[in-house]
Scaffold this active site. Structure first.
Site, PDB file in Angstrom:
ATOM      1  CE1 TYR A   1      12.925 -37.530  -6.619  1.00 22.86           C
ATOM      2  CE2 TYR A   1      11.460 -36.519  -4.995  1.00 22.86           C
ATOM      3  CZ  TYR A   1      12.288 -37.567  -5.391  1.00 22.86           C
ATOM      4  OH  TYR A   1      12.473 -38.643  -4.555  1.00 22.86           O
TER       5      TYR A   1
ATOM      6  CD1 TRP B   1      12.282 -48.814  -7.128  1.00 18.31           C
ATOM      7  CD2 TRP B   1      14.085 -48.544  -5.831  1.00 18.31           C
ATOM      8  NE1 TRP B   1      12.290 -47.512  -6.676  1.00 18.31           N
ATOM      9  CE2 TRP B   1      13.389 -47.321  -5.891  1.00 18.31           C
ATOM     10  CE3 TRP B   1      15.251 -48.619  -5.074  1.00 18.31           C
ATOM     11  CZ2 TRP B   1      13.819 -46.178  -5.211  1.00 18.31           C
ATOM     12  CZ3 TRP B   1      15.682 -47.471  -4.404  1.00 18.31           C
ATOM     13  CH2 TRP B   1      14.970 -46.281  -4.476  1.00 18.31           C
TER      14      TRP B   1
ATOM     15  CB  SER C   1       2.955 -42.975  -1.415  1.00 23.35           C
ATOM     16  OG  SER C   1       3.041 -41.720  -2.040  1.00 23.35           O
TER      17      SER C   1
ATOM     18  CB  CYS D   1      11.484 -44.190  -2.017  1.00 22.48           C
ATOM     19  SG  CYS D   1       9.949 -43.559  -2.710  1.00 22.48           S
TER      20      CYS D   1
HETATM   21  N1  LIG Z   1       3.235 -41.470  -7.202  1.00 24.35           N
HETATM   22  C1  LIG Z   1       4.118 -42.397  -6.642  1.00 24.35           C
HETATM   23  C2  LIG Z   1       5.568 -42.013  -6.890  1.00 24.35           C
HETATM   24  C3  LIG Z   1       6.521 -42.994  -6.285  1.00 24.35           C
HETATM   25  C4  LIG Z   1       7.919 -42.814  -6.883  1.00 24.35           C
HETATM   26  O1  LIG Z   1       8.125 -41.981  -7.758  1.00 24.35           O
HETATM   27  N2  LIG Z   1       8.876 -43.606  -6.384  1.00 24.35           N
HETATM   28  C5  LIG Z   1      10.225 -43.552  -6.930  1.00 24.35           C
HETATM   29  C6  LIG Z   1      11.265 -43.624  -5.836  1.00 24.35           C
HETATM   30  S1  LIG Z   1      11.402 -42.208  -4.831  1.00 24.35           S
HETATM   31  C7  LIG Z   1      10.467 -44.782  -7.765  1.00 24.35           C
HETATM   32  O2  LIG Z   1      10.183 -45.882  -7.338  1.00 24.35           O
HETATM   33  N3  LIG Z   1      11.042 -44.609  -8.965  1.00 24.35           N
HETATM   34  C8  LIG Z   1      11.398 -45.715  -9.822  1.00 24.35           C
HETATM   35  C9  LIG Z   1      11.623 -45.255 -11.238  1.00 24.35           C
HETATM   36  O3  LIG Z   1      11.432 -44.065 -11.503  1.00 24.35           O
HETATM   37  O4  LIG Z   1      11.957 -46.096 -12.050  1.00 24.35           O
HETATM   38  C10 LIG Z   1       3.807 -42.466  -5.151  1.00 24.35           C
HETATM   39  O5  LIG Z   1       3.794 -41.421  -4.491  1.00 24.35           O
HETATM   40  O6  LIG Z   1       3.583 -43.558  -4.671  1.00 24.35           O
END
Ligand SMILES: N[C@@H](CCC(=O)N[C@@H](CS)C(=O)NCC(=O)O)C(=O)O
Length: 325
Positions: A189, A86, A142, A46
């Site tokens: 994305y 995850w 993040s 990620c």
């Molecule tokens: N706004 C969040 C976005 C984080 C994010 O989208 N992470 C993705 C992985 S790249 C995720 O964990 N997705 C899990 C899901 O969509 O179920 C950040 O920047 O911390």
């Protein structure tokens, strides 16, 4: 700044993130910046999690803040539900560079959210900044976690003077972060998950306009905001390092490859070669996740072979002098 963060949180793929507390150097606060108290759950796949890990490593916080990665392939998170997300491996040896959850014994990231909140309805995303003492999620955004790592833990950091968000540069960093996020970090994305040709066309144009702009800037200076490495560079780097190996193919971002941009490619190698940073890049996790976890765009989960770029090869960025802000 607030506007840019609000925008950042509203975009795909992250839904509005709900855990927005801050760790503070003020030791009387709810989440004081104590060594050994916090854990960063990431996936090496990620980019949002990897940018936090990159700053943790650059600041020399790896003794003060523990971290671990889930396994790259999404799996079902509950027996009788379709949801995939995850998961932790069952043992520390099952998947290279992924660990069991030694803190909470969770099988999934979803379980951590369940421990932290009884009524959470958002996505179960990484990164997760976990408080071992209060057994809860401090923050799962993040862009906020990386700022905390940059400024709040200096008393326990091995590189406290290393500042990626220097006060003199904040205006330009904030402006840069905004268009990098919109056009590139999130832009890939938007290309990958576009549902119509028209939406894809718009996203591709925005992405490559922004990459062209980077190429032009990086033709006159070493980094995005001048000759000093900043947070904006780390944000861009995590996308560039995934670009040719994953996004170009799986997200159809193939109009031009990063390795076909002279400055961007050399810049990617330059940042990759900063001491410690290459440890944050696990290409096998990246490829397995992007090719294997999104059935809507790659139903068979077949992982493309190439191009196996060696980012440790020489670059030409020393032609610019480096400054500290
Ligand atoms: N706004 C969040 C976005 C984080 C994010 O989208 N992470 C993705 C992985 S790249 C995720 O964990 N997705 C899990 C899901 O969509 O179920 C950040 O920047 O911390």
């Amino acid at each position: 700044m607030a506007a840019s963060l609000a925008k950042e949180n509203s975009n795909f793929p992250g839904t509005a993130t709900s855990f927005r507390n801050s760790v503070s150097q003020n030791l009387d606060s709810q989440f004081p910046a104590e060594s050994g108290r916090y854990h960063l759950y990431i996936s090496y796949a990620c980019p949002w999690a990897s940018r936090c890990l990159a700053i943790l490593i650059l600041k020399g916080l790896d003794k003060a803040i523990t971290f671990s990665s889930v396994q790259p392939l999404w799996r079902k998170t509950k027996e009788n539900e379709e949801h995939i997300g995850w998961v932790f491996p069952d043992s520390d040896t099952e998947v290279l560079d992924a660990e069991r959850d030694h803190l909470n014994g969770a099988k999934t990231i979803r379980e951590l959210y369940d421990i932290a909140s009884l009524n959470y309805t958002g996505k179960y995303t990484v990164p997760v900044l976990w408080d071992k003492k209060l057994k809860t999620i401090v923050n799962n955004e993040s862009s906020e976690i990386l700022k905390m790592f940059n400024t709040e833990f200096n008393h326990v950091a091995e590189n406290p003077s290393f500042d990626l968000y220097h006060p003199n540069l904040r205006t330009i960093i904030d402006e840069t972060n905004e268009w990098i996020h919109d056009g590139i970090s999130n832009g890939v994305y938007e290309c990958g998950f576009a549902k119509t040709q028209a939406a894809y066309d718009v996203a591709v144009k925005k992405l490559f306009d922004a990459l062209d702009k980077c190429e032009e800037i990086l033709g006159r200076q070493r980094f995005l905001c001048g000759n000093t490495l900043t947070e904006s560079d780390i944000r861009l780097f995590v996308t560039l390092i995934r670009f040719d190996e994953a996004y170009a193919v799986i997200f159809k971002c193939d109009k031009r490859l990063v390795r076909e941009y002279w400055n961007l490619f050399n810049y990617t190698k330059d940042i990759y070669q900063i001491k410690g940073l290459s440890s944050t890049v696990k290409m096998d996790h990246i490829k397995q996740n992007y090719y294997g976890s999104f059935p809507s765009i790659n139903p068979l989960g077949i992982v493309a072979h190439g191009p196996n770029i060696d980012y440790s090869l020489p670059h030409d960025r020393h032609r610019f002098s480096t400054e500290t802000a």
